[in-house]
Motif scaffolding. Structure first.
Motif, PDB file in Angstrom:
ATOM      1  N   GLN A  92       0.737  -1.142  -0.036  1.00 52.09           N
ATOM      2  CA  GLN A  92      -0.262  -0.178   0.020  1.00 52.09           C
ATOM      3  C   GLN A  92       0.896   1.200  -0.183  1.00 52.09           C
ATOM      4  N   LEU A  93       2.226   1.054   0.120  1.00 53.15           N
ATOM      5  CA  LEU A  93       3.034   2.398   0.119  1.00 53.15           C
ATOM      6  C   LEU A  93       3.481   2.683  -1.402  1.00 53.15           C
ATOM      7  N   PRO A  94       3.740   3.921  -1.663  1.00 52.52           N
ATOM      8  CA  PRO A  94       4.121   4.482  -2.751  1.00 52.52           C
ATOM      9  C   PRO A  94       5.719   3.823  -3.112  1.00 52.52           C
ATOM     10  N   ASP A  95       6.020   3.409  -4.239  1.00 52.24           N
ATOM     11  CA  ASP A  95       7.194   3.047  -4.644  1.00 52.24           C
ATOM     12  C   ASP A  95       8.032   4.313  -5.467  1.00 52.24           C
ATOM     13  N   THR A  96       8.694   5.050  -4.645  1.00 54.54           N
ATOM     14  CA  THR A  96       9.372   6.215  -5.211  1.00 54.54           C
ATOM     15  C   THR A  96      10.453   5.854  -6.197  1.00 54.54           C
ATOM     16  N   ASP A  97      10.952   4.808  -6.196  1.00 58.94           N
ATOM     17  CA  ASP A  97      12.129   4.632  -7.300  1.00 58.94           C
ATOM     18  C   ASP A  97      11.976   3.036  -7.628  1.00 58.94           C
ATOM     19  N   PRO A  98      10.953   2.582  -8.484  1.00 57.87           N
ATOM     20  CA  PRO A  98      10.998   1.474  -9.048  1.00 57.87           C
ATOM     21  C   PRO A  98      12.308   0.703  -9.322  1.00 57.87           C
ATOM     22  N   GLY A  99      13.081   1.608 -10.218  1.00 55.54           N
ATOM     23  CA  GLY A  99      14.318   0.782 -10.690  1.00 55.54           C
ATOM     24  C   GLY A  99      15.090   0.525  -9.739  1.00 55.54           C
ATOM     25  N   GLU A 100      15.328   1.056  -8.621  1.00 53.74           N
ATOM     26  CA  GLU A 100      16.239   0.677  -7.308  1.00 53.74           C
ATOM     27  C   GLU A 100      15.605  -0.476  -6.720  1.00 53.74           C
ATOM     28  N   THR A 101      14.300  -0.462  -6.702  1.00 52.74           N
ATOM     29  CA  THR A 101      13.683  -1.537  -5.953  1.00 52.74           C
ATOM     30  C   THR A 101      13.854  -2.865  -6.771  1.00 52.74           C
ATOM     31  N   GLN A 102      13.778  -2.804  -8.193  1.00 52.10           N
ATOM     32  CA  GLN A 102      13.986  -3.814  -9.010  1.00 52.10           C
ATOM     33  C   GLN A 102      15.418  -4.276  -8.834  1.00 52.10           C
ATOM     34  N   GLU A 103      16.443  -3.543  -8.668  1.00 51.69           N
ATOM     35  CA  GLU A 103      18.108  -3.831  -8.378  1.00 51.69           C
ATOM     36  C   GLU A 103      18.133  -4.577  -7.037  1.00 51.69           C
ATOM     37  N   TRP A 104      17.393  -3.987  -5.928  1.00 50.15           N
ATOM     38  CA  TRP A 104      17.323  -5.142  -4.928  1.00 50.15           C
ATOM     39  C   TRP A 104      16.850  -6.308  -4.970  1.00 50.15           C
TER      40      TRP A 104
END
Length: 912
Positions: A9-21
């Protein structure tokens, strides 16, 4: 579970960084495996916590010891000597049970519980448990009930018990007051045991509230309890009882870091596995951690350390995590080859890990609960946890029946095994390495011998030195008044003697005023401990909130919604009232803790536990029995008592049987007062008996008793105490409240006994019988049928056993035996309550009116008519008794039945 789905439910402010993790995590799993991934995530969580990035904690950890080998402290004792002492104790514990069953087959006793937990206790005895010989209160140890033989065996080794004592285990009658009780029973061994525990679940909940009561004493400046810990020993199977785990949140909420639970996880309950298809240690860890406890797992012994150090791929850890308890129990009894093939065999990496170990080595891989160094590390961590605000649970994996031999240990039937044959005894001797101390020749007799090292031996001196250093031998119950209690002034009670004038009040209101007076007494007041389970407003006791304040260990951090009202909800760190919430079990545990503080702390306090009477004896009868066993002193107040006084509530709230249940507890002094002055007199006498030198109504001198008083919510004008009525009359159980009228038109006479709220109908019936039927009735207040019955039974027994002596006369016989007039006894409880005395009043017709049956929702008037305890029912009962005696005709009774509209054909209320 690590976290819930709310993260999405939280906004993903940097989807690219999330995907790297996420990709990095996938790579770690693919290359290095899940164990490495789990490790990295754990380190990230640890780092997040250090950086004050909040994140929900995990509720379970991998199936390994909480304290790794590299963090274990130095062991300060002599492990060899302590192992020897432990062997002596193990041997004597088993020998005692075996000998008991030789003397009397089937006498019982338990071999396996202590066998599995001996190391758990010995670590405490040698390094942690503080005694009382130095004048302090020491620690409070709740020993697991079934482990009692081991505690006796240690006391024997110390010289506190003799061989003759051990030979009277479970045979107490042969030596009155000197036998060894089956389990921890202070009622039976008042100089030895302190806390009854064997009724499953009661030890743990009692320990929690005991630890809280110690903090209560500290915060109220009544006693310095900072150096005392509460240690509670329990079995993993015992955690199925709701009382065991039901109060865990209280311990963390109250920050009871003075409390330690040691859970003996031998994976077995009485009939089989605790969690054959699961993992009880993991389950308990989640429960305790989720409740805010500090959890220390002691699963594997030291010999596993090297194997775990080789586990670079995490295959061993994965096998430990995935193996269920039922399988672990199977490995306990199987050969080393079976373990190799089934635990290590499925994965070649695991098989290679133990290739250098023989089958015997694999069989000997120990569980952590039998490893002294592992246990010491856990206990030390728990002891050093003081100041953290978190109670500690130590989960120790053991084998039930450890060392008792292959026929006993780890078997499903282990708990029920009481006897050992000659070969099994020899096997135990060999496993304990006691061949020199107990040669084969010593085993040739019918029973195994006891063994105690000489007083000059290293083991004996070490044993005593360790206990001297820790404050003396335990368990030891000592009644030592470190801070004596001064009884209140008589003026505290005399206020209620004058009655209530024209004001209608309830006995509950009268008691509340008395309680306030007691708490205000300059010398006595601080020792009053009011206990209420979230019903103060129901009982009209909320007036005490602002004056006495509700105990809250951390004070009141908020302004209550009723702050500007006279009866506001006021909490304080030094508050006097224990407002327990909706938990009769918890409130009873507080009652026991407060009512035994005269012995456990040497600081007497007087608990007044007021509860909804229906939810007292019926709901927590086992804890009330435990209170009697504990030698608890105090007052139980059953408010909203009676079957008909509580309007509109119905069968689950209306109490007509607590007095019946109270009659089954010998230590309980049970009273059903009708008037406020009776309440005051009973409590005054109770205080003087429990904490002074007063005797009981039957001449008893035992102060280790408690009182049960019924309190009613029905308002009526409280009369003043009649002239000539003394406290002794009231406490004795029966006294004449009003003589029969002497009008010239009186033709017949009868006696009516009343108790509690039945007084109203009884008094009304007297006037009705006089004016309408010319019957004169004398009224007696029956405050305690239990006291009358106990006196009568004692007299009956004395006469039976002394046939050549002049017969004694029971008190109730003396009081009521001077007439042939019929007696009608009316109560708001079951008929069996007054019927307790019926046979001790020979020559008089005795009719009991009571509320047998189940409750109803209605008015008081309707309920009393339904149960046939109202004024018309009393009148008819008196007339029917007179008719049976031939004094009046049957037509008189029939006329009264018609006059009052009573339907003779209606169904008996008992069976509706």
């Amino acid at each position: 579970m690590l976290f819930d789905g709310s993260v999405h439910q939280l906004p993903d402010t940097d989807p690219g960084e999330t995907q790297e993790w996420l990709d990095s995590l996938d790579a770690v799993i693919d290359v290095h495996g899940k164990v490495r991934a789990r490790y990295l995530l754990s380190r990230l969580l640890e780092k997040a916590q250090q950086s004050q990035v909040s994140f929900p904690a995990t509720v379970s950890t991998p199936y390994v010891n909480t304290i790794p080998r590299e963090q274990e402290p130095w062991f300060p004792g002599d492990e060899h000597i302590e192992r020897r002492i432990r062997a002596f104790i193990r041997w004597n514990a088993a020998a005692m049970v075996v000998r008991a069953n030789k003397h009397a087959e089937g006498i019982g006793g338990h071999l396996s519980t202590f066998a599995s937990s001996a190391s758990l206790y010995e670590i405490g005895f040698n390094h942690f448990f503080r005694g009382k010989d130095d004048g302090n209160a020491g620690d409070h140890i709740y020993f697991q009930g079934h482990a009692a033989p081991g505690i006796y065996a240690r006391a024997f080794l110390e010289g506190r018990l003799s061989e003759n004592d051990l030979d009277h285990f479970r045979r107490e009658i042969a030596r009155p007051g000197q036998g060894l009780s089956s389990y921890p029973h202070p009622r039976l061994m008042p100089d030895f045991w302190e806390h009854p525990t064997v009724s499953m679940g009661l030890g743990p909940i009692s320990a929690i509230y005991h630890a809280r009561f110690n903090r209560y004493l500290m915060n109220r400046h009544l006693d310095d309890t900072s150096n005392s810990r509460v240690w509670a020993y329990l079995g993993d199977g015992e955690t199925d009882e709701p009382e065991t785990l039901g109060a865990l949140s209280l311990a963390s909420r109250e920050q009871l870091d003075n409390l330690v639970f040691v859970v003996n996880c031998n994976l077995q309950r009485l009939d089989g596995p605790v969690r054959g298809n699961g993992k009880i240690i993991q389950e308990l860890e989640a429960v305790f951690r989720g409740a805010g406890w500090n959890v220390i797992k002691v699963i594997w012994g030291s010999k596993w350390d090297n194997l775990l150090a080789q586990d670079k791929d995490g295959v061993l850890l994965n096998q430990m995590n995935s193996t269920v308890d039922g399988e672990f129990q199977r490995y306990t009894i199987e050969s080393g080859n079976y373990i190799r093939e089934n635990f290590f065999g499925p994965d070649p990496r695991l098989r290679q890990m133990v290739a250098h170990l023989s089958d015997d080595d694999l069989s000997a891989l120990p569980r952590g609960g039998h490893d002294y160094r592992k246990l010491y590390a856990a206990y030390r961590a728990a002891a050093q946890n003081l100041g953290s605000g978190r109670p500690t649970a130590i989960l120790c994996k053991t084998v039930k029946g450890w060392t008792l031999g292959p026929d006993i240990e780890g078997r499903n039937a282990t708990h029920q095994i009481k006897k050992m044959n000659a070969e099994q005894i020899r096997t135990l001797r060999d496993r304990l390495h006691l061949n020199d101390e107990i040669p084969d020749s010593a085993l040739e007799g019918d029973v195994p011998p006891y063994f105690r090292p000489s007083e000059g031996s290293v083991e004996y001196q070490y044993l005593l030195e360790r206990r001297r250093a820790l404050g003396g031998s335990i368990p030891k119950r000592i009644v030592r008044a470190r801070r004596p209690l001064e009884l209140p002034a008589d003026s505290v009670f005399s206020e209620l003697d004058g009655g209530s004038g024209e004001q209608a009040v309830s006995t509950t209101m009268g008691f509340t005023r008395l309680l306030r007076n007691l708490a205000r007494d300059e010398k006595f007041g601080s020792r009053v401990v009011p206990i209420i389970p979230d019903e103060a407003r129901t009982f009209g006791m909320d007036s005490l909130f602002r004056e006495l304040k509700i105990y809250a260990s951390q004070g009141q951090k908020y302004e209550p919604v009723d702050h500007d009202m006279l009866l506001s909800y006021t909490e304080s760190a030094d508050g006097q009232i224990l407002e327990e919430g909706i938990t009769e079990a918890g409130a009873m545990s507080s009652f026991i803790a407060a009512g035994t503080s005269y012995a456990s702390r040497g600081v007497p306090s007087v608990p007044f536990y007021t509860f909804y009477s229906m939810f007292g004896f019926q709901r927590v009868g086992d804890l009330i029995w435990q209170a009697a066993d504990s030698r608890t002193r105090g007052f139980l107040l059953g408010a909203t008592a009676g079957r008909t006084t509580l309007m509109g509530e119905g069968l689950q709230h209306q109490d007509g049987h607590s007095l019946v249940l109270a009659s089954t507890v010998p230590a309980c002094q049970s009273y059903d007062p009708a008037f406020a002055y009776e309440v005051a007199a009973i409590i005054k006498h109770g205080l003087n008996r429990m904490y002074g030198d007063a005797k009981g109504p039957n001449g008893e001198v035992d102060p280790d008793i408690f009182y049960y008083l019924t309190l009613y919510n029905e308002n009526y004008v409280m009369p003043s105490r009649p002239a000539g009525v003394t406290d002794a009359h009231i406490v004795s159980g029966l006294y004449k409240w009003q003589g029969a009228p002497t009008d010239s038109n009186i033709k017949h006479n009868a006696t009516v006994l009343f108790s509690g709220s039945a007084q109203g109908a009884a008094i009304a019936a007297v006037e009705e019988l006089k004016t309408r039927f010319n019957v004169g009735v004398e009224l007696w207040s029956a405050t305690s049928y239990k006291a009358l019955r106990e006196d009568a039974l004692a007299v009956e027994r004395d006469n039976r056993l002394h046939p050549s002596h002049p017969d004694k006369v029971a008190r109730v016989t003396s009081l009521l035996g001077g007439s042939n007039d019929p007696i009608v006894a009316v109560t708001d409880f079951m008929k069996i309550v007054p019927e307790q005395i019926a046979r001790f009043v020979p020559g008089r017709l005795f009719t009991a009116l009571g509320t047998d049956g189940m409750g109803r929702s209605d008015t008081r008037e309707a309920l009393r008519a339904h149960f046939e305890v109202d004024m018309p029912s009393i009148v008819v009962a008196v007339l029917a008794s007179l008719a049976q005696a031939g004094a009046v005709g049957a037509d008189v009774v029939e006329g009264a039945i018609i006059q009052y509209g009573i339907d003779p054909a209606r169904t008996d209320p008992y069976i509706i």
